[in-house]
Design an enzyme around this catalytic site. Structure first.
Site, PDB file in Angstrom:
ATOM      1  N   GLU A 227       0.827  -1.200   0.000  1.00 44.31           N
ATOM      2  CA  GLU A 227       0.000   0.000   0.000  1.00 44.31           C
ATOM      3  C   GLU A 227       0.864   1.253   0.000  1.00 44.31           C
ATOM      4  O   GLU A 227       1.945   1.261   0.590  1.00 44.31           O
ATOM      5  CB  GLU A 227      -0.900  -0.004   1.249  1.00 44.31           C
ATOM      6  CG  GLU A 227      -1.729  -1.284   1.361  1.00 44.31           C
ATOM      7  CD  GLU A 227      -2.358  -1.479   2.742  1.00 44.31           C
ATOM      8  OE1 GLU A 227      -2.583  -0.471   3.449  1.00 44.31           O
ATOM      9  OE2 GLU A 227      -2.627  -2.642   3.106  1.00 44.31           O
ATOM     10  N   GLU A 338      -9.806   5.668   2.957  1.00 46.29           N
ATOM     11  CA  GLU A 338     -10.155   4.854   4.135  1.00 46.29           C
ATOM     12  C   GLU A 338     -10.120   5.754   5.365  1.00 46.29           C
ATOM     13  O   GLU A 338      -9.247   6.618   5.489  1.00 46.29           O
ATOM     14  CB  GLU A 338      -9.154   3.713   4.300  1.00 46.29           C
ATOM     15  CG  GLU A 338      -9.378   2.860   5.548  1.00 46.29           C
ATOM     16  CD  GLU A 338      -8.286   1.804   5.749  1.00 46.29           C
ATOM     17  OE1 GLU A 338      -8.290   1.176   6.827  1.00 46.29           O
ATOM     18  OE2 GLU A 338      -7.430   1.624   4.856  1.00 46.29           O
TER      19      GLU A 338
END
Length: 423
Positions: A227, A338
């Site tokens: 990520e 997120e």
């Protein structure tokens, strides 16, 4: 000889010994145990700091209070990993993906022109060749974590699960998302350009991020993930600055992996960009827009996963041996935002995702990912096929995709969190 006849120094040592024995015998209860526990914790924290903070060749004080240590490339935390003891650093990838979208060929109108971005610490110096910049970890950083062992790690189950139809399963971690994704093929990398904001965070234990996920395996305990993106995380960094970050795990966030360089794994080769350092400047609502480009791809020759920041900063790589599924290829790519919704006072958090505005507000107001691409088995960058979208609660955070000549595949995403339709 009575205690009154003993010198001050000796008396102190004897009393400490008596207290320690009393603790062991259970004669003095909780306060004593607390002092011993605090002492043990302090020792553990100091040991951890010594492991993380390598001896610098040069130190740079950043305007935001960060200390950036220029550490010799061969002394970075990656080489604490037992499998990397004899590893020969690969200073550059064998191959770049073909078909990189040229930022220079873009013909955006004057209102849609974006500007370059840098890191705050650059104002006060740069690191010499053969060193890498590492944000120094401070004692208070580690103490904010739930334990020394969990410092620098994500909590479990922070991956969005678009394929799940069970909202309780999707929401059990308190993490919420607004993403676009592709699945059903073998992927060897992903790219996007993301505009950078400074979302407001309601609770110190919450965060807001925008990133690319490169995923391998199932959503079980063996999930592999790489990520990268930007985040605001008061818990991790001690402030509300927007920071560049990376993350990896090979077991669904259980024991392996970490943010940035906070464990052994990622090998950095770039002397100009510091993982976890503040990004500057930031996009403004109805104002100038600033964005960053991130490319993650698997080198076809060596098999390592490389990361590039902007058009010219090849930052480093995750060695392929760190992973099981990703040692071969990724099975899913996700792009998007997120947040953590800890439900303060029993209500939905007001922590913002992206700019804090919904997608329909468009350029200059909402957050975007543009020029979304995937890397195929021939090491070519291509437009994603069958781009799906997913959000747990669209009235809190939403996502809308589009496609045009300048931005290729893109989407706007984000939202304010708590509002009259999201409580």
């Amino acid at each position: 000889m009575g205690l009154t006849e003993i010198s001050g120094g000796h008396r102190g040592r004897i009393l400490k010994g008596v207290l320690f024995l009393a603790c062991l015998w259970g004669l003095i209860s909780l306060s004593c145990a607390g002092r011993l526990s605090a002492s043990r914790q302090k020792l553990e924290v100091q040991k951890h700091l010594k492991r993380l903070n390598k001896l610098p060749i040069k130190t740079i004080q950043s305007p935001d209070g960060d200390i950036i240590d220029c550490v010799h490339i061969s002394h970075q935390p990656a080489f604490d990993h037992p499998f990397l003891k004899d590893h020969k650093i690969q200073t550059r990838p064998s191959y770049h993906p073909e078909g990189l979208f040229s930022e220079n060929k873009m013909s955006m109108g004057p209102k849609e022109r974006t500007k370059p971005i840098t890191q705050l610490w650059h104002m006060n110096g740069k690191c010499p060749e053969d060193t890498i910049p590492i944000r120094r970890t401070k004692e208070e950083d580690v103490l904010r974590a739930s334990s020394v062992k969990r410092y620098g790690k994500k909590k479990h189950r922070s991956i969005p699960k678009p394929r799940s139809a069970d909202p309780d399963l999707m929401n059990e971690s308190g993490h919420q998302h607004a993403i676009a994704y592709v699945q059903g093929d073998k992927y060897y990398g992903a790219k996007a350009t993301i505009n950078v904001w400074e979302p407001k965070i309601q609770q110190p234990n919450e965060f807001s991020l925008s990133q690319i996920w490169v995923l391998g395996g199932s959503f079980g305990e063996d999930l592999n993930s790489i990520e990268a993106g930007w985040q605001v995380s008061p818990d991790l960094y001690g402030d509300n600055n927007t920071r560049l970050f990376t993350y990896w795990t090979s077991d669904a966030y259980q024991a392996t992996g970490c943010y940035n360089l906070l464990c052994s794994g990622f090998i950095q080769v770039n002397s100009e960009i510091a993982m976890g350092a503040s990004i500057s400047p930031i996009s403004g609502y109805r104002n100038s827009q600033y964005d960053i480009s991130i490319l993650i791809w698997k080198d076809p020759k060596e098999g390592h996963w490389w990361m590039q920041f902007g058009s010219g900063y090849v930052l480093g790589y995750w060695p392929s041996f760190l992973f099981s599924y990703l040692a071969d290829s990724a099975s899913m790519i996700e792009w998007g935002g997120e947040v953590v919704n800890s439900q303060p006072d029993g209500h939905h958090t007001s922590t913002q995702m992206g700019s804090g505005h919904f997608p329909e507000e468009g350029f200059g107001k909402s957050s975007y990912f543009r020029n979304i691409q995937v890397v195929d088995s021939s090491n070519n960058l291509k437009a994603p096929k069958d781009l799906g979208t997913f959000t747990e609660q669209s009235n809190c955070y939403d996502v809308q995709t589009g496609n045009n000549g300048d931005w290729g595949h893109y989407f706007y995403y984000g939202g304010p969190g708590r509002n009259p339709n999201c409580t």
